[in-house]
Design an enzyme around this catalytic site. Sequence first.
Site, PDB file in Angstrom:
ATOM      1  N   THR A 135       0.822  -1.219   0.000  1.00  0.00           N
ATOM      2  CA  THR A 135       0.000   0.000   0.000  1.00  0.00           C
ATOM      3  C   THR A 135       0.857   1.270   0.000  1.00  0.00           C
ATOM      4  OG1 THR A 135      -1.668  -1.177   1.254  1.00  0.00           O
ATOM      5  CG2 THR A 135      -1.823   1.214   1.303  1.00  0.00           C
ATOM      6  N   ILE A 168       1.747  -0.002   6.831  1.00  0.00           N
ATOM      7  CA  ILE A 168       2.484  -1.262   6.752  1.00  0.00           C
ATOM      8  C   ILE A 168       2.531  -1.915   8.132  1.00  0.00           C
ATOM      9  CG2 ILE A 168       4.670  -2.362   6.094  1.00  0.00           C
ATOM     10  CD1 ILE A 168       2.904  -1.008   3.797  1.00  0.00           C
ATOM     11  N   ARG A 277     -28.651 -11.204  32.430  1.00  0.00           N
ATOM     12  CA  ARG A 277     -29.099  -9.812  32.505  1.00  0.00           C
ATOM     13  C   ARG A 277     -30.633  -9.757  32.593  1.00  0.00           C
ATOM     14  NH1 ARG A 277     -27.891  -4.651  33.886  1.00  0.00           N
ATOM     15  NH2 ARG A 277     -28.723  -3.115  32.433  1.00  0.00           N
ATOM     16  N   GLU A 373      -6.381  -5.983   3.211  1.00  0.00           N
ATOM     17  CA  GLU A 373      -6.314  -7.119   2.274  1.00  0.00           C
ATOM     18  C   GLU A 373      -7.484  -7.096   1.280  1.00  0.00           C
ATOM     19  OE1 GLU A 373      -4.886 -10.989   3.628  1.00  0.00           O
ATOM     20  OE2 GLU A 373      -4.211  -9.971   5.449  1.00  0.00           O
TER      21      GLU A 373
HETATM   22  C1  LIG Z   1      -4.867  -2.541  10.137  1.00  0.00           C
HETATM   23  C2  LIG Z   1      -4.324  -2.424   8.761  1.00  0.00           C
HETATM   24  C3  LIG Z   1      -3.211  -3.182   8.397  1.00  0.00           C
HETATM   25  C4  LIG Z   1      -2.670  -3.060   7.124  1.00  0.00           C
HETATM   26  N1  LIG Z   1      -1.527  -3.752   6.808  1.00  0.00           N
HETATM   27  C5  LIG Z   1      -0.976  -3.611   5.569  1.00  0.00           C
HETATM   28  C6  LIG Z   1       0.251  -4.257   5.244  1.00  0.00           C
HETATM   29  O1  LIG Z   1       0.847  -4.973   6.060  1.00  0.00           O
HETATM   30  N2  LIG Z   1       0.766  -4.054   4.000  1.00  0.00           N
HETATM   31  C7  LIG Z   1       0.165  -3.266   3.075  1.00  0.00           C
HETATM   32  O2  LIG Z   1       0.681  -3.134   1.980  1.00  0.00           O
HETATM   33  N3  LIG Z   1      -1.004  -2.629   3.366  1.00  0.00           N
HETATM   34  C8  LIG Z   1      -1.578  -2.768   4.583  1.00  0.00           C
HETATM   35  N4  LIG Z   1      -2.742  -2.108   4.899  1.00  0.00           N
HETATM   36  C9  LIG Z   1      -3.348  -1.232   3.923  1.00  0.00           C
HETATM   37  C10 LIG Z   1      -4.642  -1.783   3.371  1.00  0.00           C
HETATM   38  O3  LIG Z   1      -4.407  -2.893   2.565  1.00  0.00           O
HETATM   39  C11 LIG Z   1      -5.340  -0.624   2.680  1.00  0.00           C
HETATM   40  O4  LIG Z   1      -5.803   0.232   3.685  1.00  0.00           O
HETATM   41  C12 LIG Z   1      -6.479  -1.078   1.784  1.00  0.00           C
HETATM   42  O5  LIG Z   1      -6.000  -1.776   0.678  1.00  0.00           O
HETATM   43  C13 LIG Z   1      -7.298   0.116   1.315  1.00  0.00           C
HETATM   44  O6  LIG Z   1      -6.447   1.078   0.766  1.00  0.00           O
HETATM   45  P1  LIG Z   1      -6.583   2.596   1.241  1.00  0.00           P
HETATM   46  O7  LIG Z   1      -6.601   2.638   2.722  1.00  0.00           O
HETATM   47  O8  LIG Z   1      -5.530   3.367   0.562  1.00  0.00           O
HETATM   48  O9  LIG Z   1      -7.993   3.029   0.757  1.00  0.00           O
HETATM   49  P2  LIG Z   1      -8.394   3.446  -0.735  1.00  0.00           P
HETATM   50  O10 LIG Z   1      -7.709   2.582  -1.717  1.00  0.00           O
HETATM   51  O11 LIG Z   1      -8.281   4.918  -0.845  1.00  0.00           O
HETATM   52  O12 LIG Z   1      -9.919   3.024  -0.726  1.00  0.00           O
HETATM   53  C14 LIG Z   1     -10.861   3.725   0.128  1.00  0.00           C
HETATM   54  C15 LIG Z   1     -12.179   3.024   0.055  1.00  0.00           C
HETATM   55  O13 LIG Z   1     -12.669   3.085  -1.264  1.00  0.00           O
HETATM   56  C16 LIG Z   1     -13.541   2.006  -1.482  1.00  0.00           C
HETATM   57  N5  LIG Z   1     -13.160   1.301  -2.703  1.00  0.00           N
HETATM   58  C17 LIG Z   1     -11.937   0.879  -3.049  1.00  0.00           C
HETATM   59  N6  LIG Z   1     -11.972   0.218  -4.228  1.00  0.00           N
HETATM   60  C18 LIG Z   1     -13.254   0.224  -4.630  1.00  0.00           C
HETATM   61  C19 LIG Z   1     -13.945  -0.304  -5.750  1.00  0.00           C
HETATM   62  N7  LIG Z   1     -13.307  -1.006  -6.699  1.00  0.00           N
HETATM   63  N8  LIG Z   1     -15.273  -0.087  -5.830  1.00  0.00           N
HETATM   64  C20 LIG Z   1     -15.937   0.590  -4.885  1.00  0.00           C
HETATM   65  N9  LIG Z   1     -15.339   1.111  -3.791  1.00  0.00           N
HETATM   66  C21 LIG Z   1     -14.020   0.935  -3.658  1.00  0.00           C
HETATM   67  C22 LIG Z   1     -13.443   1.089  -0.264  1.00  0.00           C
HETATM   68  O14 LIG Z   1     -14.539   1.325   0.597  1.00  0.00           O
HETATM   69  C23 LIG Z   1     -12.169   1.557   0.394  1.00  0.00           C
HETATM   70  O15 LIG Z   1     -12.163   1.290   1.783  1.00  0.00           O
HETATM   71  C24 LIG Z   1      -3.283  -2.209   6.173  1.00  0.00           C
HETATM   72  C25 LIG Z   1      -4.420  -1.453   6.545  1.00  0.00           C
HETATM   73  C26 LIG Z   1      -4.925  -1.561   7.809  1.00  0.00           C
HETATM   74  C27 LIG Z   1      -6.120  -0.715   8.176  1.00  0.00           C
END
Ligand SMILES: Cc1cc2nc3c(=O)[nH]c(=O)nc-3n(C[C@H](O)[C@H](O)[C@H](O)COP(=O)(O)OP(=O)(O)OC[C@H]3O[C@@H](n4cnc5c(N)ncnc54)[C@H](O)[C@@H]3O)c2cc1C
Length: 392
Positions: A135, A168, A277, A373
């Site tokens: 990411t 990450i 409860r 994921e």
């Molecule tokens: C606790 C935690 C642990 C993580 N660990 C890792 C890690 O170890 N390694 C790593 O690389 N990443 C990691 N991530 C990142 C994670 O994979 C991303 O947060 C996730 O892929 C979403 O990307 P973003 O946060 O940039 O949201 P964005 O990509 O900006 O997306 C925002 C929102 O848009 C919506 N959206 C996205 N795509 C679509 C679609 N095709 N159609 C409709 N709506 C859509 C969804 O609701 C999404 O939540 C982690 C995240 C969290 C919260």
Amino acid sequence: MTAPWTLPDTPFFDDAHRAVVDALNAWIASEAQALQHGPPGGLEAQCAYWLQSLARAALLRHAVPDMRQGTPAVDLRSICLVRECLGYHAPLADFVFSMQGIGAAALWQRGDPAVCQPYVQACQEGRKVAAFALTEPEGGSDVAATRTQATPDAQGGGYVLQGAKSYISNGGIADFYVVVARTGLQPGAGGLSALLVDAATPGLAIHRRIDIVAPHPLAEIRFDQCRVPAGRLIGAPGEGFKVAMGVLDIFRSSVGAAAVGMGRRALDETLARMSTRQLYGQPMSAMDTVRHKIADMATPLEAARLLVHRAAWLRDVRGQRISTEAAMAKLQGSEAGFAAVDAAVQLWGGMGITSGTVVERLYREIRPMRIYEGATEVQKSIIGRQLLRGAA
Ligand SMILES: Cc1cc2nc3c(=O)[nH]c(=O)nc-3n(C[C@H](O)[C@H](O)[C@H](O)COP(=O)(O)OP(=O)(O)OC[C@H]3O[C@@H](n4cnc5c(N)ncnc54)[C@H](O)[C@@H]3O)c2cc1C
């Protein structure tokens, strides 16, 4: 004292899985104190505690296989059994377990054994902490838009990394990162490659730690003229997307398993609470609306569990690619798990949002699972695309 963990009574499991359940029960008994009160210390100390505990109990070997003999492989049903149990008892331990697996998977699946075997072994034994960096700050869902650049290094034959990775897991405590970066000039997924990068490599810096709703070590990392030596490419140049999808293909369905575990814990806590409860002169369990809510918690959880186990079985036994099934398992598991926890909070009333109660903790811990994921919407896109492709 909770009931012993049992093997699901479905045809997806065989006798070998009884040993996994036995090991889980032995682990639960040996960690009774830590499971009830939490391990000592702050977040990083707690992660280190669970890492050693899972290694000692030989549970980590289900997430990280041995590369020393034969073709390394994992049994996805065992991973799902472990994750459901850890999700139920200790979500932070589940996080530690899954991240060791995710961080090591690219190495044993596609890495050069001479370089990667010591890393994989150290991950299995809890001597190294793994991380997987996909990411980026500009967006996580669209992997093909990855901007971090890996330029061939004229000096050493490796690559020079420039860019940033965000959210990450294990950022700042990992010993190494599997980094997906753009090596090719062409845009999109085809220009990506995966690299093994030691945390101590000059030019790799922890830009900031990220605190979220639940305890979870997360950081944004930056690469500035970060020289990765030759031999650290995982798979061929241009195969970074494939490498990442290979990792997610294994672990995606197991997110559903962990979420089902958390949902089942919320359900069990609520069943106990409803029979004690008193409301309006009777236990809450006597109210029909409460019974409906319990049914609405339990039924989708059971359905999710079956989807998770079927996806794992198809991969383990049939050797199938399970992109659609894993997406369904992750989608249904995280949504049903969250809905069950949310319903539990509602049935617990004020207690459900009071710091320190199990359902309040679960409410915070399960929320990220609908995002990481592949967010729920991304899973739906995968499922819809695959089904429509099949119909064309
Ligand atoms: C606790 C935690 C642990 C993580 N660990 C890792 C890690 O170890 N390694 C790593 O690389 N990443 C990691 N991530 C990142 C994670 O994979 C991303 O947060 C996730 O892929 C979403 O990307 P973003 O946060 O940039 O949201 P964005 O990509 O900006 O997306 C925002 C929102 O848009 C919506 N959206 C996205 N795509 C679509 C679609 N095709 N159609 C409709 N709506 C859509 C969804 O609701 C999404 O939540 C982690 C995240 C969290 C919260």
